[in-house]
Scaffold this motif. Structure first.
Motif, PDB file in Angstrom:
ATOM      1  N   ALA A 239      22.969  19.088   8.309  1.00 17.47           N
ATOM      2  CA  ALA A 239      22.520  17.695   8.458  1.00 17.47           C
ATOM      3  C   ALA A 239      21.937  17.441   9.840  1.00 17.47           C
ATOM      4  O   ALA A 239      22.493  16.708  10.665  1.00 17.47           O
TER       5      ALA A 239
ATOM      6  N   ALA B 243      22.773   9.111   3.935  1.00 18.02           N
ATOM      7  CA  ALA B 243      21.782  10.115   3.528  1.00 18.02           C
ATOM      8  C   ALA B 243      21.110   9.602   2.270  1.00 18.02           C
ATOM      9  O   ALA B 243      21.769   9.014   1.405  1.00 18.02           O
TER      10      ALA B 243
ATOM     11  N   LEU C 181      24.427  18.782   3.878  1.00 18.49           N
ATOM     12  CA  LEU C 181      24.026  17.930   2.768  1.00 18.49           C
ATOM     13  C   LEU C 181      23.690  18.817   1.581  1.00 18.49           C
ATOM     14  O   LEU C 181      22.916  19.776   1.707  1.00 18.49           O
TER      15      LEU C 181
ATOM     16  N   THR D 296      18.432  10.928   6.957  1.00 17.20           N
ATOM     17  CA  THR D 296      19.694  10.315   7.333  1.00 17.20           C
ATOM     18  C   THR D 296      19.396   9.145   8.259  1.00 17.20           C
ATOM     19  O   THR D 296      18.310   9.055   8.843  1.00 17.20           O
TER      20      THR D 296
ATOM     21  N   TRP E  88      27.344  14.475   1.119  1.00 21.70           N
ATOM     22  CA  TRP E  88      27.784  15.073   2.374  1.00 21.70           C
ATOM     23  C   TRP E  88      28.891  16.081   2.109  1.00 21.70           C
ATOM     24  O   TRP E  88      29.893  15.769   1.469  1.00 21.70           O
TER      25      TRP E  88
ATOM     26  N   VAL F   4      15.613  15.126   7.697  1.00 22.76           N
ATOM     27  CA  VAL F   4      16.319  16.402   7.739  1.00 22.76           C
ATOM     28  C   VAL F   4      15.432  17.519   7.204  1.00 22.76           C
ATOM     29  O   VAL F   4      15.337  18.598   7.786  1.00 22.76           O
TER      30      VAL F   4
END
Length: 335
Positions: free
Chosen positions: A182, A115, A165, A125, A150, A136
Motif C-alpha cells: 500500500a 482504499a 491491498l 488510497t 486491506w 498506488v
C-alpha cells in the motif's frame, strides 16, 4: 512476494481455520443470487466482482452513479460508510466529497485510511476526508480492478509489520486476485492462494471479492466458477480451503464470516460464527427482495448489507434489520 514468504502456523490462525472449516454442512441448497435487479443505473464500467457480474440478477452495488440521491442518513454512530460510485461517501451522518469518483471503498483496520477504485479504474488510497490521495497502482488497459481490501500484519508477526491491498483483476479472460504493497508505485503481483487441507488444488482463477480482517492477514474470498467461499491464511502451514457455498464474503477480526446465498428465490445474508460448532444463520429469513454485499463489524457483532431501497444493519446473531439509509451503494465498516 513479501506477504507470502512466511507459512508458520500461529495458534490463533489454527483456531480460525478449524472454526471456518469444521461443521460446514450446508443448511440450504446453495446457488448464486438470482433475484430481480434493483433498477439502479448501471455502472460506467462493470467490475467482475460487482453483484451484477458475480451474482446474476443482483444489483450493481457501490458502482452505481445514480445512487447518491437518498434523503435518509442514519449512519452516525453505526461506523457504517456507504460509497455510491460518485464523489460522495456517506459517513457519520454526513455526505463527504472525496473530489473523485469512489468505488468499492474499504477502510484500513485503524480507520485512518481509505482504499478505493477511482474514476479512471486505478487503485487509490486517501485520508478519511478524501485528502492526501495516493495512486498506488494503475490498471493496465483492458483490465478492470475492483473490491480492494486491506491485508495488514502486526509487528508481532514472524515477518514483521506490513500493509498490503488485495483486489480483483478482470482482464476479460480470467478473474484473479492481486496483492500490492500500500504505497505509491508498488507493483501488483498475483496472490498465491496456497495449499488446501484437502488434496484437491485450490482454484487460481475465478477468484473475486476478497475481504481481510485482523492483524494476521486472514482473508476470505469467493470463486465465481464453483460458487464457493474460501479462506486464505498466509501464516498457516495449510493456508487455504473451502468454508461454504456462497458469494460476496466478509470476515470479522474474530473470524465470523458473512456471505450471500440464494434461497426461496432471493439472495439472503448468512452469518457463521467462528465457533467450531456454530451453525449458519440466515439473517434475512423473511426476504422478499435480494439482499447483497454484506460487511461485518470488526468485533463481529453487527452486519451491514445492501437492499434494493438502501443499506440495512442487523445483529450478527440475528434480529430485525434496520434501514439506516435510502442511498443505495456499497457499505463498509470503519473502526
Amino acid at each position: 512476494m513479501k506477504s507470502e514468504r512466511i507459512r508458520l502456523r500461529r495458534s490463533a490462525a489454527a483456531l480460525l481455520v478449524a472454526a471456518v472449516t469444521t461443521g460446514s454442512a450446508l443448511l440450504l441448497t446453495a446457488c448464486e443470487p438470482d433475484g430481480s435487479d434493483s433498477g439502479t443505473a448501471p455502472a460506467p464500467t462493470k467490475a467482475a466482482d460487482s453483484p451484477a457480474a458475480a451474482d446474476p440478477g443482483a444489483s450493481t452495488g457501490g458502482s452505481s452513479p445514480a445512487a447518491a440521491g437518498g434523503t435518509l442518513n442514519k449512519t452516525a454512530g453505526t461506523k457504517v460508510t456507504v460509497s455510491t460510485g460518485t464523489n460522495t461517501v456517506l459517513m457519520d451522518g454526513k455526505s463527504v466529497d472525496f473530489g473523485t469518483v469512489v468505488r468499492d471503498l474499504a477502510w484500513s483496520p485503524d480507520g485512518k485510511h481509505a482504499a478505493f477504485i477511482d474514476g479512471a479504474g486505478n487503485l487509490e488510497t486517501s485520508d478519511p476526508d478524501g485528502s492526501h490521495k495516493t495512486v498506488v497502482a494503475k490498471a493496465p488497459s483492458g483490465e478492470t480492478w475492483s473490491h480492494p481490501t486491506w491485508q495488514v500484519y502486526g509487528a508481532d508477526e514472524p515477518h514483521g509489520a506490513g500493509t498490503y491491498l488485495l483486489f480483483t483483476a478482470d482482464d476479460k479472460k480470467a478473474l484473479k486476485l492481486l496483492s500490492v504493497e500500500a504505497k505509491a508505485g508498488a507493483k501488483p503481483e498475483p496472490l498465491h492462494v496456497g495449499d488446501s487441507e484437502a488434496e484437491k488444488p485450490l482454484p487460481d482463477t475465478g477468484n473475486l471479492w476478497p475481504n481481510s480482517a485482523g492483524k494476521a492477514g486472514m482473508t476470505v474470498y469467493a470463486n465465481k466458477t464453483d460458487g464457493q467461499v474460501y479462506f486464505h491464511d498466509v501464516l498457516g502451514r495449510t493456508n487455504g480451503g473451502v468454508i461454504t457455498k456462497g458469494s460476496q464474503p466478509a470476515i470479522s477480526d474474530d473470524g465470523t464470516v458473512v456471505f450471500v446465498r440464494s434461497t426461496n428465490g432471493h439472495a439472503h445474508i448468512f452469518a457463521k460464527a467462528h465457533d467450531q460448532d456454530a451453525k449458519e444463520v440466515d439473517l434475512t429469513p423473511d426476504a422478499t427482495a435480494d439482499y447483497t454485499e454484506p460487511v461485518i463489524s470488526h468485533d463481529g457483532k453487527n452486519v451491514a448489507f445492501r437492499g434494493p431501497d438502501g443499506i440495512y444493519t442487523v445483529p450478527a446473531k440475528g434480529g430485525k434489520p434496520d434501514r439506516i439509509t435510502d442511498t443505495v451503494g456499497l457499505p463498509a465498516y470503519r473502526s
